[in-house]
Design a protein around this motif. Structure first.
Motif, short mmCIF file in Angstrom:
data_model
loop_
_atom_site.label_atom_id
_atom_site.label_comp_id
_atom_site.label_asym_id
_atom_site.label_seq_id
_atom_site.Cartn_x
_atom_site.Cartn_y
_atom_site.Cartn_z
N ASN A 70 98.11 30.16 34.33
CA ASN A 70 97.61 30.97 33.22
C ASN A 70 97.31 32.37 33.73
O ASN A 70 96.87 32.55 34.86
CB ASN A 70 96.38 30.34 32.56
CG ASN A 70 95.08 30.81 33.19
OD1 ASN A 70 94.63 31.92 32.92
ND2 ASN A 70 94.53 29.99 34.07
N SER A 71 97.57 33.30 32.84
CA SER A 71 97.35 34.70 33.18
C SER A 71 96.62 35.36 32.01
O SER A 71 97.02 36.41 31.52
CB SER A 71 98.72 35.35 33.42
OG SER A 71 98.59 36.72 33.61
N ILE A 72 95.58 34.67 31.55
CA ILE A 72 94.92 35.08 30.30
C ILE A 72 94.23 36.44 30.44
O ILE A 72 94.32 37.29 29.55
CB ILE A 72 93.88 34.02 29.85
CG1 ILE A 72 94.52 32.63 29.71
CG2 ILE A 72 93.20 34.43 28.53
CD1 ILE A 72 95.65 32.53 28.73
N CYS A 131 87.84 34.69 39.06
CA CYS A 131 89.02 34.74 38.19
C CYS A 131 90.15 35.46 38.92
O CYS A 131 89.99 36.60 39.36
CB CYS A 131 88.69 35.47 36.88
SG CYS A 131 90.17 35.71 35.87
N ASN A 133 92.89 36.50 37.59
CA ASN A 133 93.70 37.33 36.69
C ASN A 133 93.06 38.69 36.42
O ASN A 133 92.82 39.06 35.28
CB ASN A 133 93.94 36.58 35.38
CG ASN A 133 94.65 35.27 35.62
OD1 ASN A 133 95.49 35.18 36.51
ND2 ASN A 133 94.32 34.25 34.85
N ASN A 195 87.92 27.23 41.16
CA ASN A 195 88.72 27.95 40.17
C ASN A 195 90.20 27.74 40.52
O ASN A 195 90.53 27.09 41.50
CB ASN A 195 88.35 29.43 40.16
CG ASN A 195 88.60 30.07 38.80
OD1 ASN A 195 89.56 29.71 38.11
ND2 ASN A 195 87.76 31.00 38.41
N THR A 196 91.06 28.31 39.72
CA THR A 196 92.51 28.15 39.94
C THR A 196 92.95 28.92 41.19
O THR A 196 92.24 29.79 41.68
CB THR A 196 93.27 28.71 38.73
OG1 THR A 196 92.85 30.06 38.52
CG2 THR A 196 92.99 27.89 37.48
C1 SIN Z 1 91.45 34.02 32.63
O1 SIN Z 1 90.90 34.28 31.56
O2 SIN Z 1 92.31 34.76 33.11
C2 SIN Z 1 91.11 32.76 33.39
C3 SIN Z 1 89.73 32.82 33.89
C4 SIN Z 1 89.58 32.23 35.27
O3 SIN Z 1 90.50 31.60 35.81
O4 SIN Z 1 88.52 32.39 35.85
#
Ligand code: SIN
Length: 324
Positions: A70-72, A131, A133, A195-196
């Motif tokens: 994810n790259s939100i 995070c 991203n 976290n990721t």
């Molecule tokens: C995101 O909104 O990019 C993800 C947030 C996160 O991984 O901490």
């Protein structure tokens, strides 16, 4: 007899250890069609920032083997809307709210902590310093012990004394224990792991990166062994610090694995996207796992694998449950 699933989020009692993972259930509203949010240990909200934020350009999600990128980019409504709309909704539903916060400076985190401390009904604050991203890797505070500590110190100083502060760490570091120690010394009451991981995918048909933001955070079952390793290392170094474990949990057995490594609570994330009722199922399955293992209380299972490993090192037979 069903196992006693109660646990502790710092000094706060939770009826069970299953939480939503930040970013995977918004502020709980969408999930409530599938799950009674009051029955969860807590809802951990999508990280909130001071100002509303559109996030990164699309596409910003990609499937990967046993996982997802994810790259939100921390999309969200900002703290004012969150306090007016989302937090009251969670409270009217009887949910415990663990509010995840994110900022680009220690001062922004401090302001968020102050705003949340003035609001009723915040069960805990999860400080997202990890995070992946963000445009500036320098703002991934969790990659440096001093930078991580500077944020946590500000948050602790500006948070009401009775609200536990958990620091959410990144596995993308050489020594996660050093970061964990630094956060605890700065006043964190607990740690959220993990976290990721920063990842990337390239579409071989178009010969271009899949994500508009190029890189993204990898989650899902692919990262579970990394979560287990991080939880294990931190629990061994800081045995009294409560840990919220997360990373690729799909079943009660997966949750049990994180608990045996040292987690007192488990956040459920990526699986929710294709199985929105997963938290209820995982909670049921975790109860079954404990019963099958001959454990009466969840608290007896926290870090139990560490004791078994110690026993093996000392030449004694490990005390295991009665799994067949
Ligand atoms: C995101 O909104 O990019 C993800 C947030 C996160 O991984 O901490």
């Amino acid at each position: 007899m069903p196992a006693d699933l109660r646990t502790k989020l710092g000094h706060v009692d939770l009826p069970n250890p299953i939480l939503t993972a930040s970013g995977c259930a918004g502020a709980g509203r969408e999930l409530s069609r599938f799950t009674d949010v009051a029955k969860l240990g807590a809802v951990v909200t999508k990280s909130i920032m001071l100002a509303p934020r559109a996030g990164r350009p699309t596409p910003r999600m990609a499937e990967t083997p046993s996982g997802m990128l994810n790259s939100i980019g921390l999309q969200g409504p900002g703290i004012d809307a969150f306090l007016q709309r989302d937090l009251p909704w969670l409270l009217t539903r009887g949910a415990r709210a663990v509010v995840s916060i994110a900022g680009s400076s220690a001062g922004e985190y401090a302001e968020l902590a102050r705003r949340l401390s003035d609001a009723p009904g915040v069960t805990a604050i999860e400080v997202n310093i990890s995070c992946p991203n963000v445009e500036d890797r320098g703002t991934v505070f969790a990659c440096d012990p001093a930078a991580a500590a500077s944020v946590i110190e500000e948050v602790r100083a500006n948070t009401r004394y009775d609200i536990p502060v958990f620091a959410k760490l990144s596995p993308d570091v050489t020594d996660i224990v050093a970061i964990a120690r630094s956060c605890v010394a700065a006043g964190a009451d607990g740690l959220s792991l993990i976290n990721t991981l920063l990842g990337m995918a390239i579409d071989t048909a178009t010969m271009r990166p899949v994500l508009a933001g190029l890189t993204g955070g990898l989650s899902g079952p692919a990262i579970r062994p990394i979560a287990v390793r991080c939880i294990w290392q931190v629990k061994q170094a800081l045995p009294d610090v409560p840990i919220i474990g997360m990373g690729g949990v799909r079943t009660g057995r997966d949750a049990f694995e994180l608990i045996l490594a040292g987690a007192a609570m488990v956040s459920v994330g990526t699986v929710i996207f294709h199985d929105p009722g997963a938290c209820d199922r995982i909670l049921r399955e975790l109860g079954d796992e404990l019963a099958r293992s001959g454990l009466e209380r969840l608290t007896d299972a926290i870090g139990l694998a560490q004791q078994s490993a110690d026993a093996v090192r000392l030449g004694a037979r490990p005390r295991m449950g009665s799994r067949d």
